[in-house]
Scaffold this active site. Structure first.
Site, PDB file in Angstrom:
ATOM      1  N   CYS A 126       0.833  -1.202   0.000  1.00 54.73           N
ATOM      2  CA  CYS A 126       0.000   0.000   0.000  1.00 54.73           C
ATOM      3  C   CYS A 126       0.869   1.255   0.000  1.00 54.73           C
ATOM      4  CB  CYS A 126      -0.938   0.006   1.210  1.00 54.73           C
ATOM      5  SG  CYS A 126      -2.027   1.447   1.288  1.00 54.73           S
ATOM      6  N   CYS A 150      -0.537   4.087   2.091  1.00 53.89           N
ATOM      7  CA  CYS A 150      -0.323   3.905   3.538  1.00 53.89           C
ATOM      8  C   CYS A 150       1.115   4.227   3.945  1.00 53.89           C
ATOM      9  CB  CYS A 150      -0.637   2.465   3.941  1.00 53.89           C
ATOM     10  SG  CYS A 150      -2.237   1.838   3.420  1.00 53.89           S
ATOM     11  N   ASP A 151       2.072   3.781   3.142  1.00 57.52           N
ATOM     12  CA  ASP A 151       3.467   3.781   3.578  1.00 57.52           C
ATOM     13  C   ASP A 151       4.416   4.647   2.763  1.00 57.52           C
ATOM     14  OD1 ASP A 151       2.761   1.913   5.549  1.00 57.52           O
ATOM     15  OD2 ASP A 151       3.025   0.240   4.146  1.00 57.52           O
TER      16      ASP A 151
END
Length: 331
Positions: free
Chosen positions: A141, A144-145
């Site tokens: 992701c 997300c990261d």
């Protein structure tokens, strides 16, 4: 599925299947609505966030470990009055009312409404080294990261729209992004391919697959690439590896009973969590293949609980779309 009452049988107004942000939030709102919900945790209590490390995009927390966030959410759910059961649903019957769900232990759960929040899981390459570095440089992701790789070098594996979009997103942070594809043409649409070619930070690596993830005791520092045509190998130095070869929604349990798209995601009415079966609602990654964020999953969990409450009150037996037609029939 066998009909009739089992020796061990439970009934609830709202049965929530799944325990990620969508399921937990649905539980909180259903409990606040005095619906006495039962929540079945499933095989991974807390969902995908329990296998992540730091989360920096959850409102109210500048940084929180994924397992810690889900533990807090689970505690809040229980304090709200949700009955949380460590169980796994293996069969459902949505053709009857009340609905029936059977656990692997044989317990029969009947319910007036069901919230499906079973989530989805990322597809991985299947390498031992990949699994060893998940959360330490290997991710599925970018949204997300990606922030963790500001000014660093990353690679994305895949050839579809998701892979291209992940690579483009990473250029907001990374100094350089490699897009690795095992073929010599992409599956992504033409618009995404144009954007890819126009971005100077992205370099394509064609006809290659990741053979091994390299790193030290704390993080990734490179990968071994294998040429898919001649089998030769080479090494590439980088700091982050993002796998973007698709997700699998956990919907096998509902096939043939709920309308789904060709990838197995549950279809819902526009602007709603209502599925093709009145009284059954779907929230989170089980129906969302676009955003796949904890915060959007939580929002959908809230929606599902509120819609279940209205359904039970008799005001929402048929969801009405903005054009005046039956929204349930549009999916």
């Amino acid at each position: 599925m066998q009909d009739g009452q089992a020796a061990d049988s439970r009934h609830s107004k709202v049965l929530i299947i799944g325990s990620g942000p969508a399921g937990y939030t649905a539980g909180i709102y259903a409990a606040r609505g005095a619906l006495s919900p039962i929540l079945i945790e499933g095989p991974q209590p807390g969902g995908q966030l329990t296998i992540t490390t730091e989360v920096e995009n959850w409102p109210g927390d500048e940084s929180v470990l994924g397992p810690e966030l889900m533990a807090r959410m689970g505690e809040q759910v229980r304090k709200a009055g949700v009955e949380v059961v460590s169980d796994l649903i293996v069969d459902v019957d949505l053709t009857r009312t009340p609905f029936l769900a059977i656990s692997d232990g044989g317990t029969h759960y009947t319910a007036d409404t069901i919230v499906v929040a079973t989530g989805a899981s990322a597809r991985w390459l299947g390498l031992e080294s990949e699994a060893a570095y998940r959360g330490r440089g290997v991710s599925a992701c970018a949204t997300c990261d990606g922030f963790f790789y500001r000014g660093r070098v990353c690679a994305v594996v895949g050839g579809g729209n998701t892979a291209v979009e992940e690579a483009l997103y990473l250029t907001n942070f990374a100094e350089k992004v490699y897009l690795i594809h095992r073929r010599d043409t992409l599956r992504a649409d033409r618009t995404n391919q144009r954007r890819l070619r126009a971005n100077p930070k992205i370099e394509m690596i064609w006809n290659a697959e990741v053979a091994e993830v390299l790193g030290d005791t704390s993080s990734v520092n490179g990968i071994v690439l294998r040429n898919t045509r001649d089998g030769t190998t080479s090494q590439l130095s980088l700091h982050g590896l993002f796998i973007a070869i698709g997700h699998d929604p956990a919907t096998a349990l509902f096939k043939g009973q709920l309308h789904m798209d060709e990838e197995g995601y549950i279809l819902v009415a526009p602007g709603s969590t209502a599925t093709s079966v009145p009284g059954v609602f779907a929230a989170g990654d089980v129906q969302d293949k676009l955003f796949r964020q904890a915060v959007t999953s939580a929002g959908m969990g809230c929606m599902a609980a509120l819609e279940a409450e209205r359904y039970l009150a008799g005001h929402n037996t048929h969801m009405i779309a903005t054009d005046g037609t039956d929204a349930n029939l549009q999916i």
